[in-house]
Design a protein around this motif. Sequence first.
Motif, PDB file in Angstrom:
ATOM      1  N   GLY A  19      -6.141  -7.814 108.478  1.00  0.00           N
ATOM      2  CA  GLY A  19      -5.255  -8.497 109.413  1.00  0.00           C
ATOM      3  C   GLY A  19      -5.440 -10.001 109.374  1.00  0.00           C
ATOM      4  O   GLY A  19      -6.526 -10.500 109.124  1.00  0.00           O
ATOM      5  N   THR A  20      -4.351 -10.721 109.610  1.00  0.00           N
ATOM      6  CA  THR A  20      -4.430 -12.179 109.665  1.00  0.00           C
ATOM      7  C   THR A  20      -4.004 -12.620 111.054  1.00  0.00           C
ATOM      8  O   THR A  20      -3.025 -13.319 111.236  1.00  0.00           O
ATOM      9  CB  THR A  20      -3.528 -12.830 108.601  1.00  0.00           C
ATOM     10  N   GLY A  21      -4.724 -12.147 112.052  1.00  0.00           N
ATOM     11  CA  GLY A  21      -4.397 -12.454 113.439  1.00  0.00           C
ATOM     12  C   GLY A  21      -4.750 -13.879 113.783  1.00  0.00           C
ATOM     13  O   GLY A  21      -5.268 -14.638 112.966  1.00  0.00           O
ATOM     14  N   THR A  22      -4.490 -14.255 115.027  1.00  0.00           N
ATOM     15  CA  THR A  22      -4.752 -15.622 115.449  1.00  0.00           C
ATOM     16  C   THR A  22      -6.241 -15.866 115.622  1.00  0.00           C
ATOM     17  O   THR A  22      -6.698 -16.998 115.533  1.00  0.00           O
ATOM     18  CB  THR A  22      -4.038 -15.917 116.780  1.00  0.00           C
ATOM     19  N   ARG A  23      -7.018 -14.793 115.855  1.00  0.00           N
ATOM     20  CA  ARG A  23      -8.452 -14.959 116.016  1.00  0.00           C
ATOM     21  C   ARG A  23      -9.113 -14.949 114.645  1.00  0.00           C
ATOM     22  O   ARG A  23      -9.499 -13.910 114.142  1.00  0.00           O
ATOM     23  CB  ARG A  23      -9.043 -13.833 116.876  1.00  0.00           C
ATOM     24  N   THR A  24      -9.167 -16.102 114.035  1.00  0.00           N
ATOM     25  CA  THR A  24      -9.775 -16.178 112.717  1.00  0.00           C
ATOM     26  C   THR A  24     -11.193 -16.699 112.840  1.00  0.00           C
ATOM     27  O   THR A  24     -11.559 -17.314 113.834  1.00  0.00           O
ATOM     28  CB  THR A  24      -8.974 -17.105 111.789  1.00  0.00           C
ATOM     29  N   GLY A  25     -11.966 -16.451 111.825  1.00  0.00           N
ATOM     30  CA  GLY A  25     -13.325 -16.940 111.813  1.00  0.00           C
ATOM     31  C   GLY A  25     -14.322 -15.843 112.107  1.00  0.00           C
ATOM     32  O   GLY A  25     -13.996 -14.803 112.675  1.00  0.00           O
ATOM     33  N   VAL A  26     -15.553 -16.105 111.697  1.00  0.00           N
ATOM     34  CA  VAL A  26     -16.640 -15.164 111.890  1.00  0.00           C
ATOM     35  C   VAL A  26     -17.329 -15.494 113.208  1.00  0.00           C
ATOM     36  O   VAL A  26     -17.668 -16.648 113.470  1.00  0.00           O
ATOM     37  CB  VAL A  26     -17.636 -15.263 110.713  1.00  0.00           C
ATOM     38  N   ASP A  27     -17.543 -14.493 114.040  1.00  0.00           N
ATOM     39  CA  ASP A  27     -18.222 -14.696 115.314  1.00  0.00           C
ATOM     40  C   ASP A  27     -19.717 -14.865 115.056  1.00  0.00           C
ATOM     41  O   ASP A  27     -20.384 -13.931 114.627  1.00  0.00           O
ATOM     42  CB  ASP A  27     -17.960 -13.503 116.236  1.00  0.00           C
ATOM     43  N   LEU A  28     -20.209 -16.056 115.345  1.00  0.00           N
ATOM     44  CA  LEU A  28     -21.613 -16.369 115.070  1.00  0.00           C
ATOM     45  C   LEU A  28     -22.581 -15.452 115.804  1.00  0.00           C
ATOM     46  O   LEU A  28     -23.682 -15.205 115.323  1.00  0.00           O
ATOM     47  CB  LEU A  28     -21.917 -17.813 115.487  1.00  0.00           C
ATOM     48  N   ASN A  29     -22.199 -14.953 116.957  1.00  0.00           N
ATOM     49  CA  ASN A  29     -23.120 -14.144 117.747  1.00  0.00           C
ATOM     50  C   ASN A  29     -23.015 -12.656 117.449  1.00  0.00           C
ATOM     51  O   ASN A  29     -23.797 -11.870 117.959  1.00  0.00           O
ATOM     52  CB  ASN A  29     -22.904 -14.389 119.240  1.00  0.00           C
ATOM     53  N   ARG A  30     -22.060 -12.256 116.624  1.00  0.00           N
ATOM     54  CA  ARG A  30     -21.920 -10.844 116.290  1.00  0.00           C
ATOM     55  C   ARG A  30     -22.042 -10.559 114.801  1.00  0.00           C
ATOM     56  O   ARG A  30     -22.315  -9.429 114.409  1.00  0.00           O
ATOM     57  CB  ARG A  30     -20.564 -10.320 116.787  1.00  0.00           C
ATOM     58  N   ALA A  31     -21.829 -11.565 113.979  1.00  0.00           N
ATOM     59  CA  ALA A  31     -21.807 -11.349 112.536  1.00  0.00           C
ATOM     60  C   ALA A  31     -23.181 -11.021 111.983  1.00  0.00           C
ATOM     61  O   ALA A  31     -24.185 -11.602 112.405  1.00  0.00           O
ATOM     62  CB  ALA A  31     -21.249 -12.582 111.834  1.00  0.00           C
ATOM     63  N   GLY A  32     -23.206 -10.112 111.030  1.00  0.00           N
ATOM     64  CA  GLY A  32     -24.424  -9.840 110.294  1.00  0.00           C
ATOM     65  C   GLY A  32     -24.450 -10.678 109.034  1.00  0.00           C
ATOM     66  O   GLY A  32     -23.518 -11.444 108.762  1.00  0.00           O
ATOM     67  N   VAL A  33     -25.512 -10.531 108.266  1.00  0.00           N
ATOM     68  CA  VAL A  33     -25.649 -11.293 107.029  1.00  0.00           C
ATOM     69  C   VAL A  33     -24.457 -11.046 106.106  1.00  0.00           C
ATOM     70  O   VAL A  33     -23.944 -11.972 105.472  1.00  0.00           O
ATOM     71  CB  VAL A  33     -26.977 -10.924 106.317  1.00  0.00           C
ATOM     72  N   GLU A  34     -23.983  -9.786 106.051  1.00  0.00           N
ATOM     73  CA  GLU A  34     -22.888  -9.449 105.141  1.00  0.00           C
ATOM     74  C   GLU A  34     -21.628 -10.242 105.461  1.00  0.00           C
ATOM     75  O   GLU A  34     -20.887 -10.643 104.555  1.00  0.00           O
ATOM     76  CB  GLU A  34     -22.584  -7.946 105.225  1.00  0.00           C
ATOM     77  N   VAL A  58     -18.548 -16.579 104.227  1.00  0.00           N
ATOM     78  CA  VAL A  58     -18.125 -17.937 104.569  1.00  0.00           C
ATOM     79  C   VAL A  58     -18.484 -18.872 103.431  1.00  0.00           C
ATOM     80  O   VAL A  58     -19.638 -18.899 102.987  1.00  0.00           O
ATOM     81  CB  VAL A  58     -18.810 -18.403 105.876  1.00  0.00           C
ATOM     82  N   PRO A  59     -17.508 -19.638 102.938  1.00  0.00           N
ATOM     83  CA  PRO A  59     -17.799 -20.597 101.865  1.00  0.00           C
ATOM     84  C   PRO A  59     -18.876 -21.591 102.298  1.00  0.00           C
ATOM     85  O   PRO A  59     -18.734 -22.233 103.339  1.00  0.00           O
ATOM     86  CB  PRO A  59     -16.461 -21.314 101.639  1.00  0.00           C
ATOM     87  N   GLY A  60     -19.944 -21.684 101.521  1.00  0.00           N
ATOM     88  CA  GLY A  60     -21.019 -22.602 101.855  1.00  0.00           C
ATOM     89  C   GLY A  60     -22.236 -21.908 102.445  1.00  0.00           C
ATOM     90  O   GLY A  60     -23.277 -22.532 102.636  1.00  0.00           O
ATOM     91  N   ILE A  61     -22.100 -20.620 102.777  1.00  0.00           N
ATOM     92  CA  ILE A  61     -23.238 -19.862 103.302  1.00  0.00           C
ATOM     93  C   ILE A  61     -23.647 -18.813 102.274  1.00  0.00           C
ATOM     94  O   ILE A  61     -22.857 -17.937 101.934  1.00  0.00           O
ATOM     95  CB  ILE A  61     -22.906 -19.173 104.633  1.00  0.00           C
ATOM     96  N   GLY A  62     -24.877 -18.927 101.787  1.00  0.00           N
ATOM     97  CA  GLY A  62     -25.409 -17.949 100.850  1.00  0.00           C
ATOM     98  C   GLY A  62     -26.292 -16.961 101.580  1.00  0.00           C
ATOM     99  O   GLY A  62     -26.515 -17.089 102.785  1.00  0.00           O
ATOM    100  N   PRO A  63     -26.839 -15.983 100.837  1.00  0.00           N
ATOM    101  CA  PRO A  63     -27.660 -14.946 101.464  1.00  0.00           C
ATOM    102  C   PRO A  63     -28.876 -15.492 102.207  1.00  0.00           C
ATOM    103  O   PRO A  63     -29.186 -15.016 103.306  1.00  0.00           O
ATOM    104  CB  PRO A  63     -28.086 -14.073 100.283  1.00  0.00           C
ATOM    105  N   ALA A  64     -29.560 -16.455 101.631  1.00  0.00           N
ATOM    106  CA  ALA A  64     -30.761 -16.985 102.278  1.00  0.00           C
ATOM    107  C   ALA A  64     -30.411 -17.712 103.577  1.00  0.00           C
ATOM    108  O   ALA A  64     -31.081 -17.538 104.603  1.00  0.00           O
ATOM    109  CB  ALA A  64     -31.499 -17.933 101.328  1.00  0.00           C
ATOM    110  N   LEU A  65     -29.354 -18.518 103.534  1.00  0.00           N
ATOM    111  CA  LEU A  65     -28.943 -19.251 104.724  1.00  0.00           C
ATOM    112  C   LEU A  65     -28.435 -18.287 105.797  1.00  0.00           C
ATOM    113  O   LEU A  65     -28.734 -18.449 106.983  1.00  0.00           O
ATOM    114  CB  LEU A  65     -27.853 -20.266 104.359  1.00  0.00           C
ATOM    115  N   ALA A  66     -27.687 -17.280 105.380  1.00  0.00           N
ATOM    116  CA  ALA A  66     -27.194 -16.287 106.338  1.00  0.00           C
ATOM    117  C   ALA A  66     -28.359 -15.609 107.052  1.00  0.00           C
ATOM    118  O   ALA A  66     -28.326 -15.392 108.266  1.00  0.00           O
ATOM    119  CB  ALA A  66     -26.329 -15.255 105.628  1.00  0.00           C
ATOM    120  N   ALA A  67     -29.415 -15.293 106.298  1.00  0.00           N
ATOM    121  CA  ALA A  67     -30.581 -14.649 106.895  1.00  0.00           C
ATOM    122  C   ALA A  67     -31.264 -15.577 107.896  1.00  0.00           C
ATOM    123  O   ALA A  67     -31.731 -15.126 108.949  1.00  0.00           O
ATOM    124  CB  ALA A  67     -31.564 -14.235 105.802  1.00  0.00           C
TER     125      ALA A  67
END
Length: 72
Positions: A3-18, A23-32
Amino acid sequence: GTGTGTRTGVDLNRAGVEELVRVPGIGPALAARIVAYRDSVGGFGSVDELVRVRGIGPATLERIRPHLRIQP
C-alpha cells in the motif's frame, strides 16, 4: 504490504532491524544500534533523538529523516 497510503515511513518505536535496514542510509549494524538504544531508553520521543545513536550524525539524520516517523 504494497500500500502507498498517506502514513509513509518506518515507525521508529515499532520497527525491527528488518524494517530499519530498508531505509536508505541504514545498514544492519546501524539498525541494530538503533534498536538497542531504543530498548535502553524505552522508546524515541522524536526522530531527532537518533543523533544520540553512535554512527548517526546531523548529515545522516537529515538523509534518513524523511523515511522515519514516530507513531503517536
